[in-house]
Design a protein around this motif. Structure first.
Motif, PDB file in Angstrom:
ATOM      1  N   ASP A  24       0.774  -1.098   0.072  1.00 11.85           N
ATOM      2  CA  ASP A  24      -0.152   0.161  -0.041  1.00 11.85           C
ATOM      3  C   ASP A  24       0.539   1.014  -0.240  1.00 11.85           C
ATOM      4  N   SER A  25       0.574   2.251  -1.093  1.00 16.09           N
ATOM      5  CA  SER A  25       1.404   2.740  -1.240  1.00 16.09           C
ATOM      6  C   SER A  25       1.167   4.240  -0.110  1.00 16.09           C
ATOM      7  N   LYS A  26      -0.059   4.058   0.350  1.00 17.51           N
ATOM      8  CA  LYS A  26      -0.220   5.142   1.159  1.00 17.51           C
ATOM      9  C   LYS A  26       0.421   4.702   2.691  1.00 17.51           C
ATOM     10  N   LYS A  27       0.482   4.273   2.730  1.00 16.36           N
ATOM     11  CA  LYS A  27       1.373   3.588   4.222  1.00 16.36           C
ATOM     12  C   LYS A  27       2.870   4.606   5.136  1.00 16.36           C
ATOM     13  N   HIS A  28       2.751   4.831   5.919  1.00 12.82           N
ATOM     14  CA  HIS A  28       3.349   5.721   6.722  1.00 12.82           C
ATOM     15  C   HIS A  28       5.306   5.421   5.938  1.00 12.82           C
ATOM     16  N   ILE A  29       5.642   6.412   5.273  1.00 10.00           N
ATOM     17  CA  ILE A  29       6.997   5.926   5.737  1.00 10.00           C
ATOM     18  C   ILE A  29       8.077   7.040   6.538  1.00 10.00           C
ATOM     19  N   SER A  30       8.847   6.582   6.669  1.00 11.18           N
ATOM     20  CA  SER A  30       9.613   6.771   8.301  1.00 11.18           C
ATOM     21  C   SER A  30      10.622   8.409   7.779  1.00 11.18           C
ATOM     22  N   ALA A  31      11.417   9.115   7.762  1.00  5.33           N
ATOM     23  CA  ALA A  31      12.753   9.858   7.473  1.00  5.33           C
ATOM     24  C   ALA A  31      13.631   9.088   8.409  1.00  5.33           C
ATOM     25  N   ARG A  32      13.228   8.261   9.142  1.00  6.68           N
ATOM     26  CA  ARG A  32      14.863   7.305   9.499  1.00  6.68           C
ATOM     27  C   ARG A  32      14.709   6.107   8.503  1.00  6.68           C
ATOM     28  N   GLY A  33      15.608   5.633   9.122  1.00  6.51           N
ATOM     29  CA  GLY A  33      16.324   3.945   8.021  1.00  6.51           C
ATOM     30  C   GLY A  33      17.487   3.679   8.287  1.00  6.51           C
ATOM     31  N   ILE A  34      17.681   3.001   7.229  1.00  5.87           N
ATOM     32  CA  ILE A  34      19.176   1.633   7.406  1.00  5.87           C
ATOM     33  C   ILE A  34      19.492   1.962   5.911  1.00  5.87           C
ATOM     34  N   PHE A  63      11.349  -6.528   9.550  1.00  3.44           N
ATOM     35  CA  PHE A  63      11.007  -4.759   9.869  1.00  3.44           C
ATOM     36  C   PHE A  63      10.852  -5.096   8.554  1.00  3.44           C
ATOM     37  N   LEU A  64       9.928  -3.825   8.020  1.00  3.06           N
ATOM     38  CA  LEU A  64       9.872  -3.511   6.704  1.00  3.06           C
ATOM     39  C   LEU A  64      10.566  -2.369   6.420  1.00  3.06           C
ATOM     40  N   VAL A  65      11.359  -2.016   5.248  1.00  2.36           N
ATOM     41  CA  VAL A  65      11.692  -0.963   5.031  1.00  2.36           C
ATOM     42  C   VAL A  65      11.312  -0.606   2.989  1.00  2.36           C
ATOM     43  N   LYS A  66      11.259   0.746   2.817  1.00  2.00           N
ATOM     44  CA  LYS A  66      11.188   1.312   1.740  1.00  2.00           C
ATOM     45  C   LYS A  66      12.703   1.261   0.965  1.00  2.00           C
ATOM     46  N   THR A  67      12.862   1.165  -0.108  1.00  2.00           N
ATOM     47  CA  THR A  67      14.402   1.862  -1.341  1.00  2.00           C
ATOM     48  C   THR A  67      13.975   3.161  -1.671  1.00  2.00           C
ATOM     49  N   LEU A  68      15.188   3.411  -1.234  1.00  2.00           N
ATOM     50  CA  LEU A  68      15.143   4.964  -1.736  1.00  2.00           C
ATOM     51  C   LEU A  68      16.328   5.133  -2.468  1.00  2.00           C
ATOM     52  N   LYS A  69      17.032   4.476  -3.017  1.00  2.00           N
ATOM     53  CA  LYS A  69      18.457   4.594  -3.636  1.00  2.00           C
ATOM     54  C   LYS A  69      19.282   3.055  -3.192  1.00  2.00           C
ATOM     55  N   SER A  70      19.327   3.450  -4.513  1.00  2.00           N
ATOM     56  CA  SER A  70      20.619   2.051  -4.716  1.00  2.00           C
ATOM     57  C   SER A  70      21.838   2.420  -5.559  1.00  2.00           C
ATOM     58  N   GLU A  71      23.244   2.803  -5.493  1.00  2.00           N
ATOM     59  CA  GLU A  71      24.008   2.992  -6.338  1.00  2.00           C
ATOM     60  C   GLU A  71      25.425   3.024  -5.652  1.00  2.00           C
ATOM     61  N   LYS A  72      26.210   2.034  -6.730  1.00  2.00           N
ATOM     62  CA  LYS A  72      27.383   1.248  -7.437  1.00  2.00           C
ATOM     63  C   LYS A  72      28.255   1.969  -6.780  1.00  2.00           C
ATOM     64  N   THR A  88       6.027   1.225  10.182  1.00  2.00           N
ATOM     65  CA  THR A  88       6.440   0.677  11.650  1.00  2.00           C
ATOM     66  C   THR A  88       6.325   1.842  12.089  1.00  2.00           C
ATOM     67  N   ASN A  89       6.152   1.306  13.792  1.00  2.00           N
ATOM     68  CA  ASN A  89       6.251   3.205  14.302  1.00  2.00           C
ATOM     69  C   ASN A  89       6.864   2.940  14.922  1.00  2.00           C
ATOM     70  N   ALA A  90       7.129   3.943  15.843  1.00  2.00           N
ATOM     71  CA  ALA A  90       8.371   4.790  16.439  1.00  2.00           C
ATOM     72  C   ALA A  90       8.980   4.259  17.090  1.00  2.00           C
ATOM     73  N   GLU A  91       8.426   3.032  18.073  1.00  2.00           N
ATOM     74  CA  GLU A  91       8.896   2.208  19.159  1.00  2.00           C
ATOM     75  C   GLU A  91       9.652   0.552  18.468  1.00  2.00           C
ATOM     76  N   LYS A  92       9.043   0.013  17.364  1.00  2.00           N
ATOM     77  CA  LYS A  92      10.281  -0.623  16.530  1.00  2.00           C
ATOM     78  C   LYS A  92      11.650  -0.404  15.372  1.00  2.00           C
ATOM     79  N   GLU A  93      11.168   0.970  15.216  1.00  2.00           N
ATOM     80  CA  GLU A  93      11.926   1.614  15.111  1.00  2.00           C
ATOM     81  C   GLU A  93      13.738   1.985  15.479  1.00  2.00           C
ATOM     82  N   ASP A  94      13.003   2.195  17.011  1.00  2.00           N
ATOM     83  CA  ASP A  94      13.985   2.745  18.074  1.00  2.00           C
ATOM     84  C   ASP A  94      14.620   1.204  18.315  1.00  2.00           C
ATOM     85  N   GLU A  95      13.482   0.400  17.985  1.00  2.00           N
ATOM     86  CA  GLU A  95      14.916  -1.177  18.886  1.00  2.00           C
ATOM     87  C   GLU A  95      15.365  -1.603  17.593  1.00  2.00           C
ATOM     88  N   VAL A  96      15.228  -1.053  16.593  1.00  2.00           N
ATOM     89  CA  VAL A  96      16.244  -2.117  15.056  1.00  2.00           C
ATOM     90  C   VAL A  96      17.313  -1.340  15.419  1.00  2.00           C
TER      91      VAL A  96
END
Length: 103
Positions: A24-34, A63-72, A88-96
């Protein structure tokens, strides 16, 4: 809006990826990532289920992520992947992030 913050996954972790086809493209995408290095290019954008495991330990964290960049990365033959937490909620992000930083 704050700039994205990416936490690098160290090489001491095993990263298992599963690309999810329907999302679902309307689900929350966090400003934090990996950010991590991977031997193969990953389609951008795509939703991935990641299982992260410390190589010397049992158990993993998923956990789930959305890829935003893949660079060689030229010299190494690897791809630098940037992903933001997805549905993903903030608590799960903090846990990861704490799991990654604890090693």
């Amino acid at each position: 809006m704050k700039p994205n913050h990416y936490t690098e996954i160290p090489a001491t972790f095993e990263v298992q990826l599963e690309q999810l086809k329907d999302y679902d493209s309307k689900k929350h995408i966090s400003a934090r990532g990996i950010q991590f290095f991977h031997p193969y290019d990953i389609e951008v954008p795509s939703i991935l289920k990641i299982s992260l495991k410390m190589i010397s330990m049992t158990g993993s964290i998923d956990f789930l992520v959305k890829t935003l960049k893949s660079e060689k990365v030229d010299k190494e033959g690897l791809y630098e992947i940037h992903c933001n937490f997805y549905d993903t909620n903030a608590e799960k992000e903090d846990e990861v992030l704490e799991f990654i930083k604890s090693f």
